[in-house]
Design a protein around this motif. Structure first.
Motif, short mmCIF file in Angstrom:
data_model
loop_
_atom_site.label_atom_id
_atom_site.label_comp_id
_atom_site.label_asym_id
_atom_site.label_seq_id
_atom_site.Cartn_x
_atom_site.Cartn_y
_atom_site.Cartn_z
N ALA A 31 -43.08 -31.95 -30.09
CA ALA A 31 -42.71 -31.02 -29.03
C ALA A 31 -43.80 -29.96 -28.85
N VAL A 33 -45.14 -26.40 -28.52
CA VAL A 33 -44.65 -25.09 -28.93
C VAL A 33 -45.43 -23.95 -28.29
N ALA A 34 -46.66 -24.22 -27.86
CA ALA A 34 -47.47 -23.15 -27.26
C ALA A 34 -48.65 -23.76 -26.51
N THR A 35 -49.15 -22.98 -25.56
CA THR A 35 -50.37 -23.34 -24.85
C THR A 35 -51.28 -22.12 -24.81
N ALA A 52 -49.10 -18.79 -24.04
CA ALA A 52 -47.65 -18.87 -23.84
C ALA A 52 -47.06 -19.59 -25.04
N ILE A 53 -46.03 -18.98 -25.64
CA ILE A 53 -45.39 -19.54 -26.84
C ILE A 53 -43.91 -19.73 -26.55
N ARG A 54 -43.38 -20.85 -27.02
CA ARG A 54 -41.96 -21.10 -26.86
C ARG A 54 -41.18 -19.95 -27.48
N ARG A 55 -40.20 -19.44 -26.76
CA ARG A 55 -39.47 -18.22 -27.16
C ARG A 55 -38.92 -18.31 -28.59
N ASP A 56 -38.36 -19.44 -28.96
CA ASP A 56 -37.73 -19.55 -30.29
C ASP A 56 -38.74 -19.70 -31.43
N LEU A 57 -40.03 -19.77 -31.11
CA LEU A 57 -41.05 -19.92 -32.15
C LEU A 57 -42.04 -18.76 -32.19
N LYS A 58 -41.68 -17.66 -31.55
CA LYS A 58 -42.55 -16.48 -31.58
C LYS A 58 -42.46 -15.81 -32.94
#
Length: 121
Positions: A31, A33-35, A52-58
């Protein structure tokens, strides 16, 4: 940025490979998780970083690691500085950039935004 204009998206999609770099971070299951993207100007003096990082993985060091990669790439490419534009409310991103030595500047005409810059020379 709260929204990205069509023109901005088009310029990112059709970026000049010689002056830009895109990174994608994947989880163990594949999946995204960030770009991260680094886009340099035509004179090869300033590069802009965006992550940009997926909110739940910050708050797990992903942004820090990606930004370090972008700064290193900008240095290797010979850029004189790297910049990021942030919403003033994005305190975690601003904190990471400040810890890496970025200097904070106001964005003229945009009171909700700040520009952070790091000299590379």
């Amino acid at each position: 940025m709260r929204a990205v204009s069509h023109e901005r998206l088009a310029s990112m999609i059709h970026a000049n490979d010689a002056t830009s770099l895109s990174l994608i971070a994947f989880a163990g299951d594949g999946a995204i998780v960030a770009t991260a993207m680094l886009a340099g100007d035509d004179r090869a003096t300033t590069a802009e970083a965006a992550i940009a990082i997926r909110r739940d993985l910050k708050e797990r060091g992903i942004g820090w690691t990606l930004l370090e990669h972008l700064v290193g790439h900008a240095r290797r490419m010979g850029y004189r500085s790297i910049e990021a534009v942030e919403d003033r409310a994005n305190r975690p991103a601003i904190l990471i950039e400040r810890e890496l030595g970025f200097e904070l500047h106001p964005v003229e005409g945009e009171p909700t935004l700040v520009r952070l810059s790091l000299p590379l020379v």
